[in-house]
Design a protein around this motif. Structure first.
Motif, short mmCIF file in Angstrom:
data_model
loop_
_atom_site.label_atom_id
_atom_site.label_comp_id
_atom_site.label_asym_id
_atom_site.label_seq_id
_atom_site.Cartn_x
_atom_site.Cartn_y
_atom_site.Cartn_z
N ARG A 1 5.06 -5.03 5.19
CA ARG A 1 4.24 -6.18 4.83
C ARG A 1 5.13 -7.33 4.38
NH1 ARG A 1 -0.80 -6.72 4.42
NH2 ARG A 1 -1.24 -4.51 4.30
N ASP B 1 5.64 1.56 16.29
CA ASP B 1 4.80 0.78 15.37
C ASP B 1 5.40 0.64 13.97
OD1 ASP B 1 2.88 0.30 17.33
OD2 ASP B 1 1.80 2.13 16.85
N LYS C 1 4.38 -2.31 11.75
CA LYS C 1 3.05 -2.32 11.14
C LYS C 1 3.08 -1.87 9.68
CE LYS C 1 0.31 -1.66 15.30
NZ LYS C 1 -0.59 -0.76 16.04
N SER C 2 4.09 -1.08 9.32
CA SER C 2 4.16 -0.55 7.96
C SER C 2 5.01 -1.40 7.03
CB SER C 2 4.71 0.88 7.99
OG SER C 2 6.06 0.87 8.38
N ARG D 1 0.85 -1.19 0.00
CA ARG D 1 0.00 0.00 0.00
C ARG D 1 0.88 1.24 0.00
NH1 ARG D 1 -2.51 -3.53 4.03
NH2 ARG D 1 -4.35 -4.42 3.09
N ASN E 1 2.95 4.30 1.08
CA ASN E 1 3.78 4.52 2.28
C ASN E 1 4.06 3.23 3.05
OD1 ASN E 1 3.84 7.28 1.73
ND2 ASN E 1 1.95 7.62 2.88
N GLU E 2 3.98 2.13 2.40
CA GLU E 2 4.23 0.85 3.06
C GLU E 2 5.44 0.19 2.40
OE1 GLU E 2 1.32 -2.51 4.49
OE2 GLU E 2 1.55 -2.55 2.32
N ARG E 3 6.26 -0.41 3.23
CA ARG E 3 7.41 -1.15 2.71
C ARG E 3 7.08 -2.63 2.77
NH1 ARG E 3 12.31 0.67 6.07
NH2 ARG E 3 10.82 0.26 7.72
N SER F 1 1.56 -8.15 8.28
CA SER F 1 2.61 -7.20 8.64
C SER F 1 3.65 -7.90 9.51
CB SER F 1 2.02 -6.00 9.39
OG SER F 1 1.69 -6.36 10.71
#
Length: 159
Positions: free
Chosen positions: A153, A147, A150-151, A40, A42-44, A97
């Protein structure tokens, strides 16, 4: 059916229609995205070099001291301990995640005294597990603070 349209003509028209529509549907299917595993905004992902080689080294030492007694040195699992490598492991975590993996390890391991490992130990072991499973290391360590996990995946297929 109109007289001028024979059964053979109807079948030919249907076949022609199918030949035109099928490639269009195939094109749509080929461009669909698996939202469970697609990153998604801003997700690594696990392919973005989210841990350092030094951290994976610390994680290997910790793993051998604390985890290998049940999960084996090869991460293949044992009698009651699940495997931490291979297709079954990869598919069971795909799309989740790293925070989910961290929480699972932190709250359920070891099975005889769950919750005794520190968050840093668990994070380092995850770095080792990622390296063992072929994910690339980078220059920045994986962190459990703020957190951050959480970002990230867990994505099994290289994008």
């Amino acid at each position: 059916m109109p007289r001028w349209l024979s059964r053979r003509g109807v079948r030919a028209a249907g076949l022609l229609g199918a030949l035109i529509v099928m490639p269009l549907w195939a094109g749509v299917a080929a461009t669909t995205v698996d939202h469970a595993t697609a990153p998604r905004r801003n997700e690594r992902t696990t392919w973005d070099s989210v841990f350092s080689a030094a951290q994976a080294g610390r994680g290997e030492t910790t793993y051998k001291q604390l985890c290998a007694r049940c999960h084996m040195e090869t991460l293949a699992g044992g009698d009651e301990a699940g495997e931490l490598t291979g297709s079954a492991f990869m598919s069971s975590w795909s799309g989740q995640s790293l925070a989910d993996l961290h929480e699972r390890i932190r709250t359920t391991m070891p099975t005889d005294t769950p919750g005794v490992y520190s968050s840093q130990q668990v994070t380092d072991v995850i770095a080792y597990m990622l390296r063992f499973n072929g994910f690339p290391s980078g220059s920045v360590e994986l962190t459990h603070a703020n957190d951050a996990l959480k970002s990230i995946r867990f994505v099994t297929a290289k994008p």
